[in-house]
Design a protein around this motif. Structure first.
Motif, PDB file in Angstrom:
ATOM      1  N   PRO A  98       0.829  -1.208   0.000  1.00  0.00           N
ATOM      2  CA  PRO A  98       0.000   0.000   0.000  1.00  0.00           C
ATOM      3  C   PRO A  98       0.861   1.256   0.000  1.00  0.00           C
ATOM      4  O   PRO A  98       2.048   1.222   0.345  1.00  0.00           O
ATOM      5  CB  PRO A  98      -0.763  -0.123   1.317  1.00  0.00           C
ATOM      6  CG  PRO A  98       0.228  -0.800   2.221  1.00  0.00           C
ATOM      7  CD  PRO A  98       0.982  -1.771   1.352  1.00  0.00           C
ATOM      8  N   GLY A  99       0.279   2.381  -0.353  1.00  0.00           N
ATOM      9  CA  GLY A  99       0.969   3.663  -0.266  1.00  0.00           C
ATOM     10  C   GLY A  99       2.295   3.686  -0.994  1.00  0.00           C
ATOM     11  O   GLY A  99       2.423   3.168  -2.103  1.00  0.00           O
ATOM     12  N   PHE A 100       3.318   4.273  -0.364  1.00  0.00           N
ATOM     13  CA  PHE A 100       4.647   4.378  -0.979  1.00  0.00           C
ATOM     14  C   PHE A 100       5.340   3.027  -1.114  1.00  0.00           C
ATOM     15  O   PHE A 100       6.353   2.926  -1.810  1.00  0.00           O
ATOM     16  CB  PHE A 100       5.534   5.318  -0.161  1.00  0.00           C
ATOM     17  CG  PHE A 100       5.189   6.779  -0.286  1.00  0.00           C
ATOM     18  CD1 PHE A 100       4.573   7.276  -1.415  1.00  0.00           C
ATOM     19  CD2 PHE A 100       5.499   7.665   0.744  1.00  0.00           C
ATOM     20  CE1 PHE A 100       4.257   8.624  -1.534  1.00  0.00           C
ATOM     21  CE2 PHE A 100       5.203   9.015   0.641  1.00  0.00           C
ATOM     22  CZ  PHE A 100       4.569   9.490  -0.499  1.00  0.00           C
ATOM     23  N   GLY A 273       9.553   4.970  -8.548  1.00  0.00           N
ATOM     24  CA  GLY A 273      11.000   4.848  -8.380  1.00  0.00           C
ATOM     25  C   GLY A 273      11.282   3.960  -7.188  1.00  0.00           C
ATOM     26  O   GLY A 273      10.366   3.452  -6.543  1.00  0.00           O
ATOM     27  N   ARG A 274      12.555   3.747  -6.874  1.00  0.00           N
ATOM     28  CA  ARG A 274      12.888   3.036  -5.648  1.00  0.00           C
ATOM     29  C   ARG A 274      12.372   3.836  -4.458  1.00  0.00           C
ATOM     30  O   ARG A 274      12.238   5.054  -4.524  1.00  0.00           O
ATOM     31  CB  ARG A 274      14.403   2.846  -5.545  1.00  0.00           C
ATOM     32  CG  ARG A 274      14.970   1.868  -6.571  1.00  0.00           C
ATOM     33  CD  ARG A 274      16.471   1.758  -6.451  1.00  0.00           C
ATOM     34  NE  ARG A 274      17.124   3.041  -6.712  1.00  0.00           N
ATOM     35  CZ  ARG A 274      18.429   3.239  -6.674  1.00  0.00           C
ATOM     36  NH1 ARG A 274      19.250   2.227  -6.370  1.00  0.00           N
ATOM     37  NH2 ARG A 274      18.946   4.427  -6.916  1.00  0.00           N
ATOM     38  N   LEU A 275      12.074   3.138  -3.360  1.00  0.00           N
ATOM     39  CA  LEU A 275      11.441   3.802  -2.221  1.00  0.00           C
ATOM     40  C   LEU A 275      12.238   5.021  -1.766  1.00  0.00           C
ATOM     41  O   LEU A 275      11.653   6.084  -1.494  1.00  0.00           O
ATOM     42  CB  LEU A 275      11.274   2.821  -1.065  1.00  0.00           C
ATOM     43  CG  LEU A 275      10.609   3.384   0.194  1.00  0.00           C
ATOM     44  CD1 LEU A 275       9.225   3.938  -0.111  1.00  0.00           C
ATOM     45  CD2 LEU A 275      10.532   2.310   1.277  1.00  0.00           C
ATOM     46  N   SER A 276      13.549   4.896  -1.688  1.00  0.00           N
ATOM     47  CA  SER A 276      14.376   6.034  -1.260  1.00  0.00           C
ATOM     48  C   SER A 276      14.227   7.214  -2.217  1.00  0.00           C
ATOM     49  O   SER A 276      14.209   8.377  -1.799  1.00  0.00           O
ATOM     50  CB  SER A 276      15.840   5.614  -1.152  1.00  0.00           C
ATOM     51  OG  SER A 276      16.322   5.143  -2.399  1.00  0.00           O
ATOM     52  N   GLU A 277      14.099   6.900  -3.506  1.00  0.00           N
ATOM     53  CA  GLU A 277      13.929   7.950  -4.512  1.00  0.00           C
ATOM     54  C   GLU A 277      12.552   8.600  -4.410  1.00  0.00           C
ATOM     55  O   GLU A 277      12.416   9.826  -4.559  1.00  0.00           O
ATOM     56  CB  GLU A 277      14.135   7.368  -5.910  1.00  0.00           C
ATOM     57  CG  GLU A 277      15.550   6.860  -6.166  1.00  0.00           C
ATOM     58  CD  GLU A 277      15.677   6.075  -7.452  1.00  0.00           C
ATOM     59  OE1 GLU A 277      16.805   5.977  -7.971  1.00  0.00           O
ATOM     60  OE2 GLU A 277      14.651   5.548  -7.949  1.00  0.00           O
ATOM     61  N   VAL A 278      11.535   7.788  -4.155  1.00  0.00           N
ATOM     62  CA  VAL A 278      10.180   8.326  -3.996  1.00  0.00           C
ATOM     63  C   VAL A 278      10.120   9.280  -2.809  1.00  0.00           C
ATOM     64  O   VAL A 278       9.587  10.396  -2.911  1.00  0.00           O
ATOM     65  CB  VAL A 278       9.163   7.176  -3.815  1.00  0.00           C
ATOM     66  CG1 VAL A 278       7.795   7.732  -3.420  1.00  0.00           C
ATOM     67  CG2 VAL A 278       9.046   6.354  -5.083  1.00  0.00           C
ATOM     68  N   GLU A 280      12.513  10.935  -1.403  1.00  0.00           N
ATOM     69  CA  GLU A 280      13.287  12.142  -1.680  1.00  0.00           C
ATOM     70  C   GLU A 280      12.553  13.056  -2.649  1.00  0.00           C
ATOM     71  O   GLU A 280      12.406  14.262  -2.409  1.00  0.00           O
ATOM     72  CB  GLU A 280      14.656  11.757  -2.243  1.00  0.00           C
ATOM     73  CG  GLU A 280      15.551  12.950  -2.583  1.00  0.00           C
ATOM     74  CD  GLU A 280      15.937  13.778  -1.374  1.00  0.00           C
ATOM     75  OE1 GLU A 280      16.063  15.020  -1.524  1.00  0.00           O
ATOM     76  OE2 GLU A 280      16.107  13.201  -0.285  1.00  0.00           O
ATOM     77  N   TYR A 281      12.073  12.503  -3.745  1.00  0.00           N
ATOM     78  CA  TYR A 281      11.434  13.310  -4.791  1.00  0.00           C
ATOM     79  C   TYR A 281      10.136  13.951  -4.293  1.00  0.00           C
ATOM     80  O   TYR A 281       9.851  15.120  -4.598  1.00  0.00           O
ATOM     81  CB  TYR A 281      11.148  12.443  -6.015  1.00  0.00           C
ATOM     82  CG  TYR A 281      10.549  13.208  -7.181  1.00  0.00           C
ATOM     83  CD1 TYR A 281      11.365  13.883  -8.075  1.00  0.00           C
ATOM     84  CD2 TYR A 281       9.169  13.246  -7.376  1.00  0.00           C
ATOM     85  CE1 TYR A 281      10.824  14.595  -9.137  1.00  0.00           C
ATOM     86  CE2 TYR A 281       8.613  13.955  -8.431  1.00  0.00           C
ATOM     87  CZ  TYR A 281       9.446  14.623  -9.306  1.00  0.00           C
ATOM     88  OH  TYR A 281       8.898  15.335 -10.356  1.00  0.00           O
TER      89      TYR A 281
END
Length: 317
Positions: A98-100, A273-278, A280-281
């Motif tokens: 779910p979600g991110f 994107g990858r979770l870390s990228e999401v 951050e963005y």
């Protein structure tokens, strides 16, 4: 222990429990053998799975159903509402990514309106764990409840030792008079980072894990509001219908007002994107959250950067 082990042990102890999936076995791939006929894969047919689960529940079973969150809450919504909700049946819905957590997927696979949809069904209970440890502590009580339940599955590793779980009760991590962050689900991890950054900057910071969204711990939320500080609602969900709306409804019902900062997705899906990228963005890292709160409180200076890397490393260990 992990999710699969918990549901396996629970099923062995309670023959009423049935494990069902719509061809999504990521969390339960080793259960067909030991559970035999009590493991049912309906294929890519979320509506059929929910209808069958309702039928089993009418006959005294407790079905725990699994599928991607977006397909459960959107494709099978009518079946959840009509077959499960109206009859108030103890079907337990485990929603995956779910979600991110659906990070690499586009809008068709992003369940960011699920809390709004599920809490709108009379009798449906709604839960979102901060991490895997939190989820494993929550599930026994949820599965034992006679009510239908929607659960946002979260298997991310814990960065915090959680308090015991009780349906309808929030977890008070800290109390603060400058600002309190209300959150649920996987963003709890980033909220912890933001809390430490803000504390290092000199603020008094509260943090509440609203793991039970329906029933809500109204008393805990109202206590936060009565401190008079900034209230932050943090969620990987559309702003409309989620935690921000829940808090607004509660305030109006009690004829109260508050200074509220909603940190949510407003009229947009998130960039895959990858979770870390999401994070951050979209501006949902602990550092971004702390900066946005600091700016709302009046601190325009970049007071958080120096401590961010140190604290993030502490949580990673």
């Amino acid at each position: 222990m992990n999710y699969e082990q918990l549901i396996h042990e629970t099923a062995l102890a309670d023959e009423r429990l049935i494990v069902m999936t719509a061809e999504n076995r990521a969390l339960i791939r080793n259960l067909p053998g030991p559970l035999g006929q009590r493991f049912i894969d309906t294929g890519i047919t979320e509506q059929t799975m929910i209808g069958a689960a309702a039928g089993l529940a009418l006959r005294g079973r407790v079905p725990v159903v699994h599928a991607l969150a977006t397909f459960l809450t959107l494709r099978a919504f009518e079946f959840i509402r009509t077959d499960v909700g109206i009859a108030n049946l103890p079907v337990k819905i485990s929603s995956f990514v779910p979600g991110f957590l659906s990070d690499g997927n586009g809008p068709t696979h992003q369940a960011i309106e699920d809390i709004s949809l599920m809490r709108g069904i009379p009798g449906m209970t709604v839960f979102a764990a901060a991490d895997e440890q939190d989820m494993l502590a929550m599930l026994p009580a949820i599965w034992a409840s006679p009510s239908p339940a929607y659960v946002r599955v979260n298997t991310r590793p814990a960065t915090y030792q959680h308090a015991p779980f009780e349906i309808g009760k929030a977890e008070i991590v800290s109390e603060g008079y400058d600002v309190t962050i209300l959150t649920y689900g996987m963003l709890f991890e980033q909220a912890l980072i933001a809390k430490d950054l803000l504390t290092e900057a000199g603020y008094s910071v509260g943090l509440v894990n609203l793991r039970s969204l329906k029933p809500l711990d109204s008393a805990a939320v109202l206590n936060v509001v009565k401190t008079g500080g900034l209230v932050v609602t943090l969620e990987d969900h559309f702003q409309t219908g989620g935690l921000y709306s829940i808090v607004a409804e509660l305030l109006l019902e009690n004829e109260l007002t508050a200074k509220v900062l909603p940190l949510a997705l407003k009229e947009k899906w998130y960039k895959p994107g990858r979770l870390s990228e999401v994070l951050e963005y979209e501006g949902f890292t602990g550092q971004h959250i702390a900066r946005r709160i600091g700016e709302k409180l009046g601190d325009k200076a970049n007071a958080f950067n120096e401590r961010t890397e140190v604290i993030e490393n502490q949580f990673a260990e």
